[in-house]
Design an enzyme around this catalytic site. Sequence first.
Site, PDB file in Angstrom:
ATOM      1  CD1 TRP A 150     -10.419   3.370  -7.771  1.00 53.69           C
ATOM      2  CD2 TRP A 150     -11.856   3.788  -9.457  1.00 53.69           C
ATOM      3  NE1 TRP A 150     -11.359   2.591  -7.611  1.00 53.69           N
ATOM      4  CE2 TRP A 150     -12.396   2.713  -8.667  1.00 53.69           C
ATOM      5  CE3 TRP A 150     -12.710   4.277 -10.330  1.00 53.69           C
ATOM      6  CZ2 TRP A 150     -13.467   1.894  -8.917  1.00 53.69           C
ATOM      7  CZ3 TRP A 150     -14.130   3.769 -10.489  1.00 53.69           C
ATOM      8  CH2 TRP A 150     -14.343   2.551  -9.949  1.00 53.69           C
ATOM      9  CD  GLU A 201      -1.492  12.324  -6.818  1.00 53.40           C
ATOM     10  OE1 GLU A 201      -2.778  12.106  -7.146  1.00 53.40           O
ATOM     11  OE2 GLU A 201      -0.658  11.467  -6.466  1.00 53.40           O
ATOM     12  CB  SER A 209       3.943   2.393  -2.286  1.00 53.14           C
ATOM     13  OG  SER A 209       4.182   3.328  -3.328  1.00 53.14           O
ATOM     14  N   GLY A 216      -3.941   3.851  -3.990  1.00 55.76           N
ATOM     15  CA  GLY A 216      -3.981   4.581  -5.199  1.00 55.76           C
ATOM     16  C   GLY A 216      -3.774   3.278  -6.344  1.00 55.76           C
ATOM     17  N   GLY A 217      -2.621   2.981  -6.999  1.00 55.06           N
ATOM     18  CA  GLY A 217      -2.487   2.135  -7.867  1.00 55.06           C
ATOM     19  C   GLY A 217      -3.159   0.774  -7.533  1.00 55.06           C
TER      20      GLY A 217
HETATM   21  P1  13P Z   1      -0.405   4.792  -4.342  1.00 52.87           P
HETATM   22  O1  13P Z   1      -1.085   3.695  -3.662  1.00 52.87           O
HETATM   23  O2  13P Z   1      -0.476   4.633  -5.908  1.00 52.87           O
HETATM   24  O3  13P Z   1       1.013   4.857  -4.121  1.00 52.87           O
HETATM   25  O4  13P Z   1      -1.175   6.092  -4.010  1.00 52.87           O
HETATM   26  C1  13P Z   1      -1.508   6.584  -2.799  1.00 52.87           C
HETATM   27  C2  13P Z   1      -2.506   7.545  -2.892  1.00 52.87           C
HETATM   28  O5  13P Z   1      -2.077   8.735  -3.233  1.00 52.87           O
HETATM   29  C3  13P Z   1      -3.625   7.364  -2.579  1.00 52.87           C
HETATM   30  O6  13P Z   1      -4.370   8.570  -2.354  1.00 52.87           O
END
Ligand code: 13P
Length: 252
Positions: free
Chosen positions: A10, A99, A215, A236-237
């Site tokens: 999240w 990140e 993604s 993620g998203g």
């Molecule tokens: P997204 O699915 O938003 O690209 O993020 C991937 C992610 O960093 C999961 O840890």
Amino acid sequence: MRKKVVAGNWKCNTNLQEGVELAKAVNEAVAKDGAKDVVVVLGTPFTHITSVVDAVDTNRIGVASQNCAAEAKGAYTGEVSAAMVKSTGAEYVILGHSERREYYGETSEILNKKVALTLENGLTPIYCCGEALDIREAGTQNDFVKTQLEETVFNLSAEDFSKIIIAYEPIWAIGTGVTASSEQAQEMLAFIRGLIADKFGAAVAEETSILYGGSCNPKNANELFANPDIDGGLIGGASLKAEDFLAIINAY
Ligand code: 13P
């Protein structure tokens, strides 16, 4: 047989009430239609973990923190230790996310301490690796990922290594809407599995769950997960919408 895993990350999204609502919605949907042979994990902010553990059926859904302290305890203001995470009922810790490496200066040295503490506390690290766009464009992504693993989790004993989950997340695919093609993802995950086999033996490599992240969404999950070395996703998203997250779980 190695486990299939779909884990949501999240990140720094949702307040406590929104997070609990999201967890309840995922819990309900997974109880109703969720693929039974997929391990489902929710990677929530620290503040949400206890409430999310209480809100879900933990026999069916695991909860992860997105980080933990590099020290066991003590005068480290603002840090949350692996033991604290464990005491909430969470079972997983996402470590080494790009990140955290990029914005919070997490080095291999720091990550080694975090992995060790996570394992000592009986938690499962979901250990992230992956290259930036310039490295992919230079064609040196395999060497880069190999070094990331050699400097960290390849220092573990085979017994400890067999407890972890690996997530390959190319930085250029994270939050960009540009997914690695299923060929690119399969190629890298097969490469990683080969490295594990060289280091720890074929049996450990065969049992290690290796996830793809970047993604991943309901439209592309099916094609990605159809590859032999892709054992699931770190999402993620798309993990912020129960419906999309469930569709990804059911892509298997
Ligand atoms: P997204 O699915 O938003 O690209 O993020 C991937 C992610 O960093 C999961 O840890």
